[in-house]
Scaffold this motif. Structure first.
Motif, PDB file in Angstrom:
ATOM      1  N   ASP A  25      -1.596   3.046   8.278  1.00  0.00           N
ATOM      2  CA  ASP A  25      -1.177   1.762   7.718  1.00  0.00           C
ATOM      3  C   ASP A  25      -2.222   0.685   7.967  1.00  0.00           C
ATOM      4  N   GLU A  26      -2.854   0.715   9.131  1.00  0.00           N
ATOM      5  CA  GLU A  26      -3.875  -0.286   9.451  1.00  0.00           C
ATOM      6  C   GLU A  26      -5.050  -0.194   8.474  1.00  0.00           C
ATOM      7  N   ARG A  27      -5.514   1.010   8.208  1.00  0.00           N
ATOM      8  CA  ARG A  27      -6.631   1.193   7.277  1.00  0.00           C
ATOM      9  C   ARG A  27      -6.223   0.829   5.853  1.00  0.00           C
ATOM     10  N   LEU A  28      -5.011   1.209   5.477  1.00  0.00           N
ATOM     11  CA  LEU A  28      -4.543   0.873   4.139  1.00  0.00           C
ATOM     12  C   LEU A  28      -4.401  -0.637   3.962  1.00  0.00           C
ATOM     13  N   TRP A  29      -3.931  -1.356   5.000  1.00  0.00           N
ATOM     14  CA  TRP A  29      -3.847  -2.818   4.935  1.00  0.00           C
ATOM     15  C   TRP A  29      -5.234  -3.426   4.795  1.00  0.00           C
ATOM     16  N   MET A  30      -6.207  -2.910   5.525  1.00  0.00           N
ATOM     17  CA  MET A  30      -7.572  -3.436   5.422  1.00  0.00           C
ATOM     18  C   MET A  30      -8.105  -3.222   4.005  1.00  0.00           C
ATOM     19  N   SER A  31      -7.862  -2.044   3.448  1.00  0.00           N
ATOM     20  CA  SER A  31      -8.306  -1.761   2.082  1.00  0.00           C
ATOM     21  C   SER A  31      -7.577  -2.646   1.081  1.00  0.00           C
ATOM     22  N   ALA A  32      -6.275  -2.773   1.239  1.00  0.00           N
ATOM     23  CA  ALA A  32      -5.486  -3.608   0.321  1.00  0.00           C
ATOM     24  C   ALA A  32      -5.942  -5.064   0.379  1.00  0.00           C
ATOM     25  N   THR A  33      -6.264  -5.538   1.560  1.00  0.00           N
ATOM     26  CA  THR A  33      -6.756  -6.911   1.710  1.00  0.00           C
ATOM     27  C   THR A  33      -8.092  -7.073   0.987  1.00  0.00           C
ATOM     28  N   TYR A  34      -8.966  -6.094   1.115  1.00  0.00           N
ATOM     29  CA  TYR A  34     -10.250  -6.127   0.410  1.00  0.00           C
ATOM     30  C   TYR A  34     -10.015  -6.146  -1.103  1.00  0.00           C
ATOM     31  N   TYR A  35      -9.143  -5.255  -1.592  1.00  0.00           N
ATOM     32  CA  TYR A  35      -8.862  -5.190  -3.023  1.00  0.00           C
ATOM     33  C   TYR A  35      -8.235  -6.492  -3.519  1.00  0.00           C
ATOM     34  N   SER A  36      -7.482  -7.152  -2.654  1.00  0.00           N
ATOM     35  CA  SER A  36      -6.880  -8.429  -3.022  1.00  0.00           C
ATOM     36  C   SER A  36      -7.962  -9.473  -3.287  1.00  0.00           C
TER      37      SER A  36
ATOM     38  N   PRO B  24      -5.695  -2.768 -14.425  1.00  0.00           N
ATOM     39  CA  PRO B  24      -4.253  -3.051 -14.347  1.00  0.00           C
ATOM     40  C   PRO B  24      -3.719  -2.948 -12.914  1.00  0.00           C
ATOM     41  N   ASN B  25      -4.206  -1.984 -12.146  1.00  0.00           N
ATOM     42  CA  ASN B  25      -3.773  -1.817 -10.763  1.00  0.00           C
ATOM     43  C   ASN B  25      -4.118  -3.059  -9.946  1.00  0.00           C
ATOM     44  N   LEU B  26      -5.346  -3.541 -10.085  1.00  0.00           N
ATOM     45  CA  LEU B  26      -5.749  -4.751  -9.366  1.00  0.00           C
ATOM     46  C   LEU B  26      -4.896  -5.948  -9.773  1.00  0.00           C
ATOM     47  N   GLY B  27      -4.689  -6.107 -11.077  1.00  0.00           N
ATOM     48  CA  GLY B  27      -3.951  -7.254 -11.582  1.00  0.00           C
ATOM     49  C   GLY B  27      -2.476  -7.256 -11.221  1.00  0.00           C
ATOM     50  N   VAL B  28      -1.872  -6.097 -11.132  1.00  0.00           N
ATOM     51  CA  VAL B  28      -0.432  -6.011 -10.849  1.00  0.00           C
ATOM     52  C   VAL B  28      -0.146  -5.956  -9.352  1.00  0.00           C
ATOM     53  N   ASN B  29      -0.936  -5.208  -8.613  1.00  0.00           N
ATOM     54  CA  ASN B  29      -0.585  -4.902  -7.226  1.00  0.00           C
ATOM     55  C   ASN B  29      -1.345  -5.659  -6.147  1.00  0.00           C
TER      56      ASN B  29
ATOM     57  N   LEU C 157       2.550  -0.110  -2.485  1.00  0.00           N
ATOM     58  CA  LEU C 157       1.210  -0.629  -2.212  1.00  0.00           C
ATOM     59  C   LEU C 157       0.311   0.466  -1.646  1.00  0.00           C
ATOM     60  N   LYS C 158       0.887   1.336  -0.854  1.00  0.00           N
ATOM     61  CA  LYS C 158       0.127   2.473  -0.318  1.00  0.00           C
ATOM     62  C   LYS C 158      -0.372   3.358  -1.467  1.00  0.00           C
TER      63      LYS C 158
ATOM     64  N   ALA D 277      -8.713   3.621  -4.851  1.00  0.00           N
ATOM     65  CA  ALA D 277      -9.868   4.275  -4.225  1.00  0.00           C
ATOM     66  C   ALA D 277     -10.249   5.544  -4.995  1.00  0.00           C
ATOM     67  N   SER D 278      -9.263   6.315  -5.409  1.00  0.00           N
ATOM     68  CA  SER D 278      -9.534   7.541  -6.172  1.00  0.00           C
ATOM     69  C   SER D 278     -10.166   7.219  -7.526  1.00  0.00           C
ATOM     70  N   SER D 279      -9.689   6.169  -8.170  1.00  0.00           N
ATOM     71  CA  SER D 279     -10.258   5.778  -9.463  1.00  0.00           C
ATOM     72  C   SER D 279     -11.701   5.320  -9.313  1.00  0.00           C
ATOM     73  N   HIS D 280     -11.991   4.591  -8.235  1.00  0.00           N
ATOM     74  CA  HIS D 280     -13.379   4.199  -7.980  1.00  0.00           C
ATOM     75  C   HIS D 280     -14.261   5.432  -7.821  1.00  0.00           C
ATOM     76  N   LEU D 281     -13.746   6.445  -7.133  1.00  0.00           N
ATOM     77  CA  LEU D 281     -14.503   7.677  -6.935  1.00  0.00           C
ATOM     78  C   LEU D 281     -14.762   8.376  -8.268  1.00  0.00           C
ATOM     79  N   VAL D 282     -13.751   8.465  -9.113  1.00  0.00           N
ATOM     80  CA  VAL D 282     -13.910   9.101 -10.430  1.00  0.00           C
ATOM     81  C   VAL D 282     -14.978   8.367 -11.240  1.00  0.00           C
ATOM     82  N   CYS D 283     -14.914   7.040 -11.258  1.00  0.00           N
ATOM     83  CA  CYS D 283     -15.906   6.253 -12.002  1.00  0.00           C
ATOM     84  C   CYS D 283     -17.313   6.464 -11.431  1.00  0.00           C
ATOM     85  N   SER D 284     -17.434   6.484 -10.125  1.00  0.00           N
ATOM     86  CA  SER D 284     -18.739   6.676  -9.481  1.00  0.00           C
ATOM     87  C   SER D 284     -19.335   8.033  -9.820  1.00  0.00           C
TER      88      SER D 284
END
Length: 170
Positions: free
Chosen positions: A41-52, A111-116, A131-132, A139-146
Motif C-alpha cells: 500500500d505504501e508503494r502504491l500510494w507513492m505511485s498514485a501520488t506521482y500519477y496525481s 482516461p485513467n489519469l483523468g478519472v482516477n 485506486l490500486k 504502470a502496465s500501460s506505460h510498460l506496453v507503450c515503452s
C-alpha cells in the motif's frame, strides 16, 4: 531521395525518443508497482501520488506532447508512401507499433489519469481497491507503450542498417 529519407527517419527517431523519454520519467512510480514485489500500500500510494501530479499537467504541455506524437506518426506514414520493399517492411511494422502505443495511451492512460488521479482520497493508511487497480493498470500501460516505442526504434535502426549495407558506395 536518400537525403529526404534520412530526414524523415530522423524525425521519426526524434519523436519516438522524445515519447520514450516522457514514459521513462514515470519509471520512478512504475518501478514501485511492477518491478519491486510485493506492491505494498505504501508503494502504491507513492505511485498514485506521482500519477496525481502527472494528471494535473498544464494543457500547454499536453498539446506539445500531442504535436510531437502526431508528427512522428505522420512522418512514418509519409515514409511508407515511397512503396519500396524495405519501407513497407520496416515502416509498416513501425506504424503498427507506433499506432499501438498511441492507442494504448489515448484509450487507457489518459482516461485513467483523468478519472482516477485528479483527486486522491485523504487517507493514506490503506489504498482503496479501485485506486490500486488503476495504479497497476497505469504502470502496465506505460510498460506496453515503452516496449512498442522501443520496437519502433529497433525497426528504424534495422531499416538504416539494411539501407547502408545494400548501398554499393559503402
Amino acid at each position: 531521395m536518400a537525403r529526404m529519407s534520412g530526414t524523415r527517419v530522423s524525425i521519426v527517431v526524434f519523436a519516438t525518443s522524445f515519447l520514450l523519454g516522457l514514459l521513462f520519467t514515470h519509471w520512478i512510480a512504475d518501478s514501485l508497482t511492477l518491478w519491486k514485489p510485493p506492491a505494498t500500500d505504501e508503494r502504491l500510494w507513492m505511485s498514485a501520488t506521482y500519477y496525481s501530479v502527472i494528471a494535473k499537467t498544464p494543457i500547454g504541455f499536453l498539446y506539445l506532447f500531442a504535436f510531437v506524437a502526431i508528427g512522428g506518426g505522420l512522418t512514418i506514414l509519409w515514409c511508407l508512401r515511397e512503396g519500396e520493399a524495405g519501407n513497407l517492411m520496416f515502416d509498416g511494422g513501425s506504424i503498427f507499433l507506433y499506432a499501438s502505443a498511441l492507442a494504448v495511451y489515448v484509450h487507457t492512460v489518459l482516461p485513467n489519469l483523468g478519472v482516477n488521479f485528479l483527486t486522491l482520497p485523504e487517507s493514506a493508511t490503506e489504498i482503496p481497491e479501485p485506486l490500486k487497480r488503476s495504479t497497476l493498470e497505469l504502470a502496465s500501460s506505460h510498460l506496453v507503450c515503452s516496449v512498442a516505442l522501443t520496437g519502433v526504434l529497433a525497426l528504424q535502426a534495422g531499416r538504416w542498417w539494411a539501407e547502408n549495407n545494400n548501398d554499393p558506395d559503402h
